[in-house]
Design an enzyme around this catalytic site. Structure first.
Site, PDB file in Angstrom:
ATOM      1  N   ASN A  39       0.440  19.298 -20.869  1.00 29.00           N
ATOM      2  CA  ASN A  39       0.148  18.495 -22.056  1.00 29.00           C
ATOM      3  C   ASN A  39       0.148  19.330 -23.331  1.00 29.00           C
ATOM      4  O   ASN A  39      -0.370  18.888 -24.360  1.00 29.00           O
ATOM      5  CB  ASN A  39      -1.208  17.796 -21.887  1.00 29.00           C
ATOM      6  N   HIS A  95       8.501  10.044 -28.459  1.00 29.38           N
ATOM      7  CA  HIS A  95       7.490  10.862 -27.783  1.00 29.38           C
ATOM      8  C   HIS A  95       7.853  12.355 -27.804  1.00 29.38           C
ATOM      9  O   HIS A  95       7.036  13.201 -28.171  1.00 29.38           O
ATOM     10  CB  HIS A  95       7.299  10.371 -26.344  1.00 29.38           C
ATOM     11  N   HIS A 134      -0.129  12.534 -29.373  1.00 30.59           N
ATOM     12  CA  HIS A 134      -0.671  11.190 -29.141  1.00 30.59           C
ATOM     13  C   HIS A 134      -1.287  10.620 -30.412  1.00 30.59           C
ATOM     14  O   HIS A 134      -1.172   9.422 -30.681  1.00 30.59           O
ATOM     15  CB  HIS A 134      -1.682  11.213 -27.996  1.00 30.59           C
ATOM     16  N   LYS A 161       7.678  22.721 -13.596  1.00 32.72           N
ATOM     17  CA  LYS A 161       6.828  21.552 -13.349  1.00 32.72           C
ATOM     18  C   LYS A 161       6.420  21.520 -11.873  1.00 32.72           C
ATOM     19  O   LYS A 161       5.266  21.256 -11.542  1.00 32.72           O
ATOM     20  CB  LYS A 161       7.540  20.262 -13.751  1.00 32.72           C
ATOM     21  N   ARG A 177       0.818  -1.232   0.000  1.00 33.10           N
ATOM     22  CA  ARG A 177       0.000   0.000   0.000  1.00 33.10           C
ATOM     23  C   ARG A 177       0.850   1.281   0.000  1.00 33.10           C
ATOM     24  O   ARG A 177       0.397   2.330   0.450  1.00 33.10           O
ATOM     25  CB  ARG A 177      -0.977   0.034   1.176  1.00 33.10           C
ATOM     26  N   ARG A 237      -2.713  21.468 -14.228  1.00 31.54           N
ATOM     27  CA  ARG A 237      -1.645  20.529 -14.605  1.00 31.54           C
ATOM     28  C   ARG A 237      -1.750  20.114 -16.072  1.00 31.54           C
ATOM     29  O   ARG A 237      -0.749  19.749 -16.697  1.00 31.54           O
ATOM     30  CB  ARG A 237      -1.671  19.298 -13.686  1.00 31.54           C
ATOM     31  N   GLU A 292      -4.133  16.807 -11.314  1.00 32.83           N
ATOM     32  CA  GLU A 292      -4.633  17.245 -12.621  1.00 32.83           C
ATOM     33  C   GLU A 292      -6.145  17.462 -12.655  1.00 32.83           C
ATOM     34  O   GLU A 292      -6.868  16.887 -13.458  1.00 32.83           O
ATOM     35  CB  GLU A 292      -4.205  16.271 -13.734  1.00 32.83           C
ATOM     36  N   GLU A 319      10.447  18.472 -24.617  1.00 33.51           N
ATOM     37  CA  GLU A 319       9.731  18.752 -23.359  1.00 33.51           C
ATOM     38  C   GLU A 319      10.303  19.991 -22.671  1.00 33.51           C
ATOM     39  O   GLU A 319       9.582  20.720 -21.996  1.00 33.51           O
ATOM     40  CB  GLU A 319       9.811  17.544 -22.411  1.00 33.51           C
ATOM     41  N   HIS A 326       0.524  17.706 -26.690  1.00 27.89           N
ATOM     42  CA  HIS A 326       0.371  16.261 -26.508  1.00 27.89           C
ATOM     43  C   HIS A 326      -0.851  15.676 -27.219  1.00 27.89           C
ATOM     44  O   HIS A 326      -0.858  14.485 -27.521  1.00 27.89           O
ATOM     45  CB  HIS A 326       0.311  15.909 -25.017  1.00 27.89           C
ATOM     46  N   LYS A 361       3.317  11.135 -11.334  1.00 22.42           N
ATOM     47  CA  LYS A 361       2.477  10.296 -12.198  1.00 22.42           C
ATOM     48  C   LYS A 361       3.218   8.994 -12.434  1.00 22.42           C
ATOM     49  O   LYS A 361       4.362   8.998 -12.900  1.00 22.42           O
ATOM     50  CB  LYS A 361       2.218  10.981 -13.542  1.00 22.42           C
TER      51      LYS A 361
HETATM   52  N1  GLY Z   1       3.798  14.683 -18.004  1.00 25.74           N
HETATM   53  C1  GLY Z   1       2.667  15.441 -17.644  1.00 25.74           C
HETATM   54  C2  GLY Z   1       2.430  15.492 -16.172  1.00 25.74           C
HETATM   55  O1  GLY Z   1       3.241  15.045 -15.403  1.00 25.74           O
HETATM   56  O2  GLY Z   1       1.393  15.971 -15.768  1.00 25.74           O
END
Ligand code: GLY
Length: 370
Positions: free
Chosen positions: A246, A267, A253, A228, A122, A242, A238, A186, A249, A144
């Site tokens: 993107n 990517h 994608h 970031k 956990r 956040r 998000e 990025e 993106h 993430k």
């Molecule tokens: N890579 C996008 C984020 O971490 O929200």
């Protein structure tokens, strides 16, 4: 030449250390987190051949023992199979709730191992040791974690913040030029989404940074991580802001799906092309100055990067099919396409009010080379 960016998330706060020589010092830096002098390291074979000896030496210097699991390199490792393998291996190694796991690698390893740590007992703490530029400026920071499923990328996962990130900028010298520049997509994204002064700085300094200037590399990674960290601190899970991360993106994608997530398009290359398209779309909607898309594309060209859809080798489906693939994006909320657009360089915002026919026009012209 060492920088620290603090990510102030209360009980989940942590530092991101940026600079050369961090792997050599990893033992001393990780030791304060440990209840006993033992860590489990998960990495992949390519990264291991380059950096595992240095990591082991760094840990040993501080009297820390380690057990190591080496996985195959590549996106396919972000799977249920390897999630099970990592989790059960950590249990076999008797990693306890208060122990620390070290994830050394690019985004694939960071995401997979972070997810394994989120579910193991956990929640077990982990340290990110990102070895790609993309992982240093994006995926290792912000918590993430996840894997890909048959339905798409990153569709199973959890928010699980690392306890420490060691972004050793020496390792960037071991990347191929293509991988470095893909990660740079990025970096550039941060300037475009929220800091026009940083974008201007990159226009002047990124060529020397790509050529190897360490002070510039540290500065670029630091500013990216700072941005970031600021965004993640305001919107960890998000719910809104956040999504600015993107930028580029949604187009990316679709292009990645159209090229089968293959070597035809990395990517970060897709993000770079996608940023150009997002600015083109913004200009056509009258949101940003007409010259902004050209400025983005001129910078990509100056960096020797893929700039336009037509720079992707091989055949691509038509504009309608690409638009369809954009609709599959997981950021679709109740059927409307969420886009990150811009009012200018450094002024991105999220909207769902994007007319499909304008997007289609942007894609048709990009495919035709107009
Ligand atoms: N890579 C996008 C984020 O971490 O929200």
């Amino acid at each position: 030449m060492r920088e620290t960016v603090h990510v102030p998330l209360g009980a989940r706060a942590y530092d991101v250390l940026i600079g050369p020589g961090l792997i050599a010092e990893s033992g001393a830096l990780i030791a304060p987190l440990l209840p006993r002098p033992r860590v489990a390291v998960v990495t992949e074979t390519r990264v291991a051949s380059l950096h595992l000896a240095a990591l082991k030496a760094g840990l040993t210097t501080a009297g820390i023992d380690c057990v190591v699991l080496e996985l195959p390199p590549g996106e396919a490792t972000k799977s249920w199979t390897h999630l099970g393998e990592v989790t059960e291996w950590l249990l076999d190694q008797k990693i306890e709730r208060r122990d620390v796991v070290v994830a050394m690698g690019g985004g694939v390893i960071g995401d997979l191992v972070g997810f394994a740590c989120a579910i193991l007992r956990r929640g077990v703490r982990f340290v990110q040791l990102p070895t790609s530029l993309l992982a240093q400026v994006d995926s290792s920071v912000g918590g993430k974690t996840g894997i890909n499923t048959a339905q798409g990328k990153n569709l199973a996962g959890a928010f699980h913040q690392p306890s420490l990130v060691l972004a050793d900028t020496d390792v960037l010298a071991t990347l191929s030029e293509r991988d470095f520049l893909a990660g740079y997509g990025e970096v550039m994204k941060y300037g475009l989404l929220g800091d026009a002064v940083f974008f201007e700085w990159l226009e002047g300094n990124a060529p020397a940074m790509a050529a190897g200037d360490m002070a510039l590399r540290v500065a670029a990674v630091k500013r990216s991580v700072e941005m970031k960290a600021e965004i993640v601190t305001r919107d960890e899970t998000e719910q809104g802001e956040r999504a600015l991360l993107n930028l580029g993106h949604t187009f990316c994608h679709a292009l990645e799906a159209a090229t089968g997530y293959s070597d035809r398009l990395l990517h970060g290359e897709g993000v770079a092309i996608g940023c150009g398209l997002a600015f083109e779309l913004s200009a056509r909607l009258g949101l940003c100055p007409q010259e902004d898309p050209s400025r983005v594309r001129a910078h990509l060209k100056a960096m020797g990067m893929k700039t336009d859809i037509r720079d992707i080798p091989g055949d691509l489906p038509g504009a309608e099919a690409l638009l369809d693939l954009m609709g599959q994006d997981k950021k679709v909320v109740a059927g409307t396409l969420n886009f990150v657009l811009a009012r200018g360089i450094g002024q991105a915002f999220v909207t769902s009010e994007v007319p499909g026919d304008v997007v289609l026009g942007v894609l048709e012209d990009a495919l035709a080379g107009n």
